[in-house]
Scaffold this motif. Structure first.
Motif, mmCIF file in Angstrom:
data_model
loop_
_atom_site.group_PDB
_atom_site.id
_atom_site.type_symbol
_atom_site.label_atom_id
_atom_site.label_comp_id
_atom_site.label_asym_id
_atom_site.label_seq_id
_atom_site.Cartn_x
_atom_site.Cartn_y
_atom_site.Cartn_z
ATOM 1 N N SER A 696 0.832 -1.202 0.000
ATOM 2 C CA SER A 696 0.000 0.000 0.000
ATOM 3 C C SER A 696 0.868 1.254 0.000
ATOM 4 O O SER A 696 1.595 1.506 0.968
ATOM 5 N N PRO A 697 0.800 2.064 -1.051
ATOM 6 C CA PRO A 697 1.589 3.303 -1.071
ATOM 7 C C PRO A 697 1.184 4.279 0.032
ATOM 8 O O PRO A 697 2.041 4.898 0.664
ATOM 9 N N ILE A 698 -0.110 4.418 0.287
ATOM 10 C CA ILE A 698 -0.549 5.435 1.238
ATOM 11 C C ILE A 698 -0.329 4.998 2.679
ATOM 12 O O ILE A 698 -0.098 5.827 3.569
ATOM 13 N N LEU A 699 -0.357 3.683 2.932
ATOM 14 C CA LEU A 699 -0.149 3.176 4.284
ATOM 15 C C LEU A 699 1.314 2.823 4.547
ATOM 16 O O LEU A 699 1.712 2.625 5.695
ATOM 17 N N GLY A 700 2.086 2.704 3.483
ATOM 18 C CA GLY A 700 3.515 2.435 3.632
ATOM 19 C C GLY A 700 3.841 1.058 4.145
ATOM 20 O O GLY A 700 4.870 0.856 4.796
ATOM 21 N N LYS A 701 2.999 0.077 3.858
ATOM 22 C CA LYS A 701 3.251 -1.288 4.321
ATOM 23 C C LYS A 701 2.514 -2.274 3.429
ATOM 24 O O LYS A 701 1.635 -1.897 2.640
ATOM 25 N N THR A 702 2.872 -3.545 3.570
ATOM 26 C CA THR A 702 2.181 -4.608 2.840
ATOM 27 C C THR A 702 0.923 -4.996 3.605
ATOM 28 O O THR A 702 0.973 -5.242 4.815
ATOM 29 N N ILE A 703 -0.182 -5.040 2.902
ATOM 30 C CA ILE A 703 -1.457 -5.424 3.509
ATOM 31 C C ILE A 703 -2.045 -6.571 2.702
ATOM 32 O O ILE A 703 -1.680 -6.800 1.551
ATOM 33 N N ALA A 704 -2.954 -7.283 3.316
ATOM 34 C CA ALA A 704 -3.567 -8.423 2.632
ATOM 35 C C ALA A 704 -4.977 -8.631 3.140
ATOM 36 O O ALA A 704 -5.354 -8.182 4.235
ATOM 37 N N LEU A 705 -5.760 -9.299 2.311
ATOM 38 C CA LEU A 705 -7.038 -9.880 2.724
ATOM 39 C C LEU A 705 -6.834 -11.375 2.767
ATOM 40 O O LEU A 705 -6.158 -11.945 1.896
ATOM 41 N N ALA A 706 -7.387 -12.028 3.774
ATOM 42 C CA ALA A 706 -7.173 -13.466 3.930
ATOM 43 C C ALA A 706 -8.429 -14.116 4.477
ATOM 44 O O ALA A 706 -9.158 -13.520 5.278
ATOM 45 N N ARG A 707 -8.682 -15.333 4.044
ATOM 46 C CA ARG A 707 -9.807 -16.114 4.556
ATOM 47 C C ARG A 707 -9.243 -17.112 5.571
ATOM 48 O O ARG A 707 -8.468 -18.003 5.223
ATOM 49 N N LEU A 708 -9.632 -16.923 6.847
ATOM 50 C CA LEU A 708 -9.077 -17.727 7.933
ATOM 51 C C LEU A 708 -10.156 -18.535 8.628
ATOM 52 O O LEU A 708 -11.337 -18.163 8.623
ATOM 53 N N ASP A 709 -9.736 -19.613 9.246
ATOM 54 C CA ASP A 709 -10.623 -20.334 10.155
ATOM 55 C C ASP A 709 -11.051 -19.385 11.269
ATOM 56 O O ASP A 709 -10.244 -18.592 11.770
#
Length: 780
Positions: A696-709
């Motif tokens: 994420s350029p605006i957040l300055g970090k790697t982000i993700a969406l994940a499907r978890l138990d």
């Protein structure tokens, strides 16, 4: 669905007449033809030499058919047919039911023209001309006929089953390799002709090609080439109607058959050696070839397997020679396994002159039995193609991946800080109308259509009975009995028509994708840009008055448009819908108005960044037919109480009460690449999967969406993303809420100036209309 004509002993041919276009076809004496209207409400005009047919359901032409009749007569006149002797008939009434049919028989050999009538549809209309299907039963047995040539061929070569032939091709010429009867493999070799004259062999090299292309099977487009060992491109792929071929292995050889217990069996390698001998090319024990139509694959255990080819009768690959070539093509001799469906058949090769201009494309099929459509250009393509050559095939259309001037990061910041415009025309559009239209959509989607007001839009899910998702999309209410369903999957139209038939509902579902193209204008300045150029009637909302998830009707640069306050970016934004013919004018007006505001075109790479930051679902990533809306992170689109049952409602009730998985956000430590499909672990156990991720350029970090138990879906839970085999390398992450960016949706809801809206307190959920989503917008 009507029962098809018997396949034996007669030959059955199926054709499609596209809405608004004339289709010319021939029948022999005694041939029977059935024309069907799969979507309903689609009249057709049929023209043939007087006295050449007999049948039922054929009505005489009337005054309104004059314009369409002229187009059909012109198409037949171009074939050298005496149009003065034509008889014209009207097929289907204006209110024909979906699936209506007309049947007739040819008394004598004749050429026919069929036109599904209809003019260009304005964006606030619901009158798209749609397809008619033709099914011909011929008493003449199939002679292994190749389809009509794409242009006048320079070479017309039949390669009989289990043989091979060599031929010369000049630089720039096109090579069409046709699977005549379907499920027949054809190996292809090409050599630099000038090098051969110097005694040097430079042919196709699989290792170089895979390395430079990064894929096993190059597809049509800019990056579509096959190279020799010098890294010189020899051919490029222009069209492919199959999309599934071999991974560039060896052509079949004598050793393969000897090892299987068939010594002396015909094989492509020996056939090539014989065909290439006149060109002084050294024979080989096995030729590395492009194995067109050959369905091989690499299994999860790293073994190579095969199955029947995917190709159907008449499927082809169109290549272009990038230098003077000596080529060789085979009809594969394999009759001992599924490679050629156990029975080798003919291959046909045609060569066309370099002066021809063939569009590039892959075949897209709505359903497995549908006619293929090659990748097409949207109405905005004349403008986007002037700004970039970086296009990718997306759901049957060419879309810009990014633009040449600055690239995806600059496009991203334009969307977040100023404004961006993007072509999203591949969205599928369906007009749902009729007295039971509301009942049909109430049955088909999760949201309550009875609460949807005229001029309003709602985001919703469409599910199967087991609760798995077909698609997500938006419903526009245009009138009391008039709706527009906008989604990503063609199958939605098939599903809706099937539901209407099963439940006896008087509703039509008409495909309008090719009549309604759209751009999204997104970003803090989007309102100012569009307000300056949009003219709306007095009874419609102005651009400044338009609320979130509402639409208005108006004009831009004189072109009729529908503008909805929807988007896929997490920013204040709009979508502008127009007829493809008006698209360039609409694009030009928006770009001119946006120039003082710093507007920029935005491609798919930047779009993926903004939609992941905004927590917006994407088909094949956040959801599929094995995923319910709760697991896809759009549970807000499934109300706890809905007055009427709908498809999947019982399953979704159970799934809501006993969830097993949940979509969450992840904040990822470090800068390692994270991608769709990466496994998520707690200790040794895998407890989920990453669905989407971005830096994420605006957040300055790697982000993700994940499907978890659900056991590990609580905020603050520490997890690890697995790399390599999931065990040898781990990347720490923590479960967080999503959307990561503007979680209260203050920017998309903004009614004040964007700067003030960004600082405004979060809206109370109670203040949000019951029809407005609390976590997603229109999806692309």
């Amino acid at each position: 669905m009507d029962a098809p004509f018997p396949a034996d002993p007669a030959r059955t041919t199926r054709l499609v007449a596209r809405g608004g276009e004339a289709l010319v076809f021939g029948l022999g004496a005694g041939d029977r033809c059935r024309v069907s209207d799969p979507e309903g409400r689609q009249p057709g005009l049929l023209f043939v030499e007087d006295g050449a047919l007999t049948g039922t359901g054929l009505a005489p032409l009337d005054d309104r058919d004059i314009a369409e009749a002229a187009a059909a007569r012109a198409a037949l006149a171009a074939r050298g047919i005496d149009v003065s002797r034509l008889a014209g008939f009207r097929l289907f009434p204006d209110d024909a039911a979906p699936g209506a049919t007309v049947a007739f028989e040819a008394v004598s050999p004749a050429t026919f023209a069929l036109v599904p009538t209809g003019a260009a549809m304005a964006p606030d209309e619901q009158t798209p001309p749609t397809d008619l299907k033709i099914e011909i039963e011929s008493l003449q047995p199939s002679g292994g006929e190749a389809p009509a040539p794409l242009a006048e061929p320079k070479l017309d070569l039949r390669i009989k089953a289990a043989t091979a032939s060599a031929y010369r091709v000049k630089a720039g010429d096109y090579i069409q390799i046709i699977d005549v009867d379907g499920r027949q493999c054809s190996d292809f070799l090409a050599f630099d002709a000038a090098a051969l004259e110097r005694g040097k062999e430079f042919g196709l090299d699989p290792t170089v090609t895979r390395t430079l292309m990064g894929t096993a099977n190059p597809g049509p487009g800019l990056h579509s080439k096959y190279f020799d060992a010098r890294m010189t491109p020899l051919v490029e792929i222009v069209r492919d109607t199959v999309g599934r071929h071999d991974a560039f292995l060896l052509a079949c050889s004598a050793k393969y058959y000897e090892d299987m217990g068939y010594p002396g069996h015909d094989n492509c390698t020996d056939n090539f050696n014989r065909a290439l001998k006149p060109f002084d090319i050294e024979p080989r024990a096995g030729w590395p070839a492009i194995n067109f139509f050959y369905n091989t694959f690499v299994g999860p255990d790293d073994s190579i397997g095969m199955d029947e080819p995917w190709s159907r009768p008449g499927d082809y690959v169109l290549l272009r020679a990038l230098t003077d070539l000596v080529c060789a093509s085979s009809s594969c001799a394999d009759d001992i396994d599924v490679a050629n469906a156990w029975a080798p058949t003919d291959i046909h090769v045609r060569v066309y002159d370099a002066s021809e201009n063939f569009s590039k494309g892959l075949a897209h099929r709505m359903t497995p039995d549908a006619e293929p459509r090659l990748t097409r250009e949207s109405g905005f393509h004349p403008r986007t193609s002037a700004l970039t050559r970086k296009f990718v095939e997306y759901r049957g259309f060419w879309l810009a991946d990014c633009y040449s001037d600055e690239g995806p990061i600059a496009e991203y910041w334009a969307c977040r800080e100023r404004a961006a415009i993007m072509d999203l025309s591949p969205l599928r559009k369906f007009e749902v109308l009729g007295p039971d239209a509301e009942d049909l959509l109430q049955l088909a989607v999760t949201r309550n259509m009875k609460k949807l007001a005229v001029g309003q839009v709602v985001y919703t899910a469409m599910c199967y009975e087991h609760g798995g998702m077909i698609d997500d999309g938006t419903v526009f209410r245009l009138g009391e009995h008039n709706f527009r369903w906008i989604c990503g999957d063609d199958y939605c139209g098939v599903h809706l028509r099937k539901l209407a038939a099963e439940h006896g509902l008087k509703a039509w579902v008409k495909t309008a994708t090719d009549q309604l193209h759209n751009v999204a204008v997104q970003g803090p300045r989007s309102r100012e840009i569009l307000a300056a150029i949009t003219v709306t009637p007095a009874h419609q909302p102005t651009l400044n008055e338009l609320k979130w998830f509402r639409f208005t009707v108006g004009r831009i640069a004189g072109a009729p448009v529908v503008i909805s306050r929807t988007g896929y970016t997490g920013e204040l934004g709009y979508e502008v819908w127009c007829h493809p013919d008006q698209a360039p004018a609409v694009w030009d007006a928006i770009m001119a108005a946006g120039e003082p505001h710093g507007i920029a075109p935005l491609g798919l790479k930047a779009l993926d960044m903004v939609r992941i930051e905004a927590g917006l679902a994407f088909a094949g990533y956040e959801f599929c037919d094995q995923t319910d809306p709760f697991e896809a992170g759009i549970g807000f689109a499934v109300p706890k109480e809905k007055a009427d049952p709908y498809v999947g409602s019982e399953a979704l009730k159970r799934r809501r009460e006993t969830p097993s998985k949940k979509l969450v956000g992840l904040d990822v430590t470090g800068n390692e690449h994270i991608g769709h499909g990466d496994c998520v672990h707690v200790g040794r156990a895998q407890i989920g999967v990453v669905t989407s991720a971005t830096k994420s350029p605006i957040l300055g970090k790697t982000i993700a969406l994940a499907r978890l138990d659900v056991t590990y879906a609580e905020l603050g839970t520490e997890v690890e993303i697995g790399k390599l085999d999931g065990q040898q390398k781990r990347i720490p992450a923590v479960v967080v809420g999503f959307p990561h960016y503007d979680p209260q949706k203050t920017r998309v809801r903004a009614e004040a100036a964007p700067e003030a809206a960004a600082k405004a307190p979060a809206a109370s959920p109670d203040a949000v209309s019951s029809m407005e989503p609390r976590g997603a917008e229109t999806r692309a």
